[in-house]
Design a protein around this motif. Sequence first.
Motif, short mmCIF file in Angstrom:
data_model
loop_
_atom_site.label_atom_id
_atom_site.label_comp_id
_atom_site.label_asym_id
_atom_site.label_seq_id
_atom_site.Cartn_x
_atom_site.Cartn_y
_atom_site.Cartn_z
N LEU A 59 0.86 -1.33 0.14
CA LEU A 59 0.01 0.04 -0.09
C LEU A 59 0.83 1.18 -0.13
CD1 LEU A 59 -2.71 1.43 0.15
CD2 LEU A 59 -2.47 1.12 2.38
N ALA A 60 1.94 1.37 0.90
CA ALA A 60 2.79 2.26 0.76
C ALA A 60 3.40 2.62 -0.47
CB ALA A 60 3.80 2.34 1.96
N ARG A 61 4.24 1.38 -0.96
CA ARG A 61 5.01 1.56 -2.25
C ARG A 61 3.97 2.02 -3.38
NH1 ARG A 61 8.06 3.38 -4.91
NH2 ARG A 61 9.04 2.39 -6.46
N SER A 62 2.41 1.68 -3.39
CA SER A 62 1.69 2.10 -4.44
C SER A 62 1.23 3.37 -4.41
CB SER A 62 0.44 1.14 -4.30
OG SER A 62 0.54 -0.08 -4.55
N LEU A 63 1.14 4.11 -3.14
CA LEU A 63 0.88 5.32 -2.84
C LEU A 63 2.15 6.38 -3.27
CD1 LEU A 63 -0.97 5.33 0.48
CD2 LEU A 63 -1.94 5.74 -1.85
N VAL A 64 3.25 5.82 -2.79
CA VAL A 64 4.50 6.65 -3.48
C VAL A 64 4.61 6.70 -5.02
CG1 VAL A 64 7.03 6.74 -3.15
CG2 VAL A 64 5.61 6.24 -1.22
N ALA A 65 4.38 5.35 -5.49
CA ALA A 65 4.44 5.40 -7.03
C ALA A 65 3.67 5.96 -7.71
CB ALA A 65 4.64 4.04 -7.28
N GLY A 66 2.32 5.84 -7.19
CA GLY A 66 1.12 6.76 -7.89
C GLY A 66 1.32 8.37 -7.85
N TRP A 67 1.88 8.67 -6.84
CA TRP A 67 2.04 10.26 -6.66
C TRP A 67 3.22 10.57 -7.51
CZ3 TRP A 67 0.09 14.24 -4.57
CH2 TRP A 67 0.99 15.56 -4.62
N ASP A 68 4.17 9.66 -7.81
CA ASP A 68 5.37 10.16 -8.57
C ASP A 68 4.82 10.22 -10.08
OD1 ASP A 68 8.33 10.28 -9.27
OD2 ASP A 68 7.84 8.27 -10.27
N VAL A 69 3.93 8.97 -10.55
CA VAL A 69 3.59 9.09 -11.88
C VAL A 69 2.64 10.40 -12.09
CG1 VAL A 69 1.82 7.70 -13.31
CG2 VAL A 69 3.46 6.44 -12.13
N SER A 70 1.72 10.71 -11.10
CA SER A 70 0.97 11.53 -11.57
C SER A 70 1.67 13.07 -11.43
CB SER A 70 0.10 11.97 -9.99
OG SER A 70 -0.76 10.83 -9.83
N ARG A 71 2.90 13.18 -10.64
CA ARG A 71 3.73 14.24 -10.70
C ARG A 71 4.20 14.24 -11.94
NH1 ARG A 71 8.78 14.79 -10.72
NH2 ARG A 71 9.07 12.80 -10.17
N ARG A 72 4.74 13.35 -12.63
CA ARG A 72 5.52 13.26 -13.82
C ARG A 72 4.43 13.57 -15.04
NH1 ARG A 72 10.17 10.59 -13.99
NH2 ARG A 72 10.86 9.36 -12.06
N LEU A 73 3.53 12.98 -14.90
CA LEU A 73 2.33 13.42 -16.20
C LEU A 73 1.65 14.62 -16.03
CD1 LEU A 73 0.80 9.63 -16.12
CD2 LEU A 73 2.55 10.78 -17.75
N LEU A 74 1.63 15.18 -14.95
CA LEU A 74 1.12 16.56 -14.76
C LEU A 74 2.05 17.52 -14.98
CD1 LEU A 74 -1.60 15.79 -11.91
CD2 LEU A 74 -1.92 15.90 -14.62
N ALA A 75 3.39 17.48 -14.98
CA ALA A 75 4.57 18.46 -14.92
C ALA A 75 4.41 19.13 -16.31
CB ALA A 75 5.66 17.84 -14.73
N PRO A 108 2.20 1.40 -9.95
CA PRO A 108 2.01 2.61 -11.03
C PRO A 108 3.34 2.76 -11.52
CG PRO A 108 0.74 3.45 -9.03
CD PRO A 108 1.68 2.07 -8.64
N GLY A 109 3.28 2.72 -12.99
CA GLY A 109 4.70 2.99 -13.75
C GLY A 109 5.41 1.76 -14.23
N THR A 110 4.80 0.75 -13.73
CA THR A 110 5.53 -0.63 -14.50
C THR A 110 4.36 -1.55 -14.68
OG1 THR A 110 5.57 -1.68 -12.13
CG2 THR A 110 7.68 -0.56 -12.95
N LEU A 111 4.61 -2.32 -15.89
CA LEU A 111 3.70 -3.32 -16.16
C LEU A 111 4.73 -4.56 -16.81
CD1 LEU A 111 1.00 -4.12 -17.37
CD2 LEU A 111 1.66 -3.19 -19.45
#
Length: 162
Positions: A59-75, A108-111
């Motif tokens: 859960l913690a890692r997903s939140l951090v990764a989700g925040w990072d992906v959002s930050r990158r895509l909204l920059a 978020p960020g990997t597949l």
Amino acid sequence: MKLLLLAGLWLVLTNGNAEAWGFGLAVVALVWVISVRLFPPGEYRLQPLQLPRFLGWFLARSLVAGWDVSRRLLAPTLEIAPGERQVALALPEGSPRWLLANLLSLMPGTLSVEVQGQALLLHCLDTRQDVHADVAEAERRVARLFGLELRPKEDPWPWHWS
């Protein structure tokens, strides 16, 4: 154990309504039979006491990764470098490796693209990040969840795609 989990899920879905158990017993039994046929019991077992720790990390890692992906895509400037990375796996075949591949696809960020032998091919939003370290950490967490010792990694593909 799986049967009890399915019965508990039915209980939650029906808000504990006793009248739903007539139909529920048939549904739970059918789902259990199908799940055993599709996913037969393997040699690896989850360590239930490790589950809360694992879920907390996930859960913690997903939140951090989700925040990072959002930050990158909204920059204003798109801070991504998408591509694929191959990663050697130390987990044994079966449930542990299956869980790792699906876990990484949920982050978020990997597949996960393909598991072939001792290797995992990942599609990454940013290939400049240390993907190998992130996968190694996820592997350690999955190994602990199954009570496994990780074996040394081999380079499964002597050629490199990246």
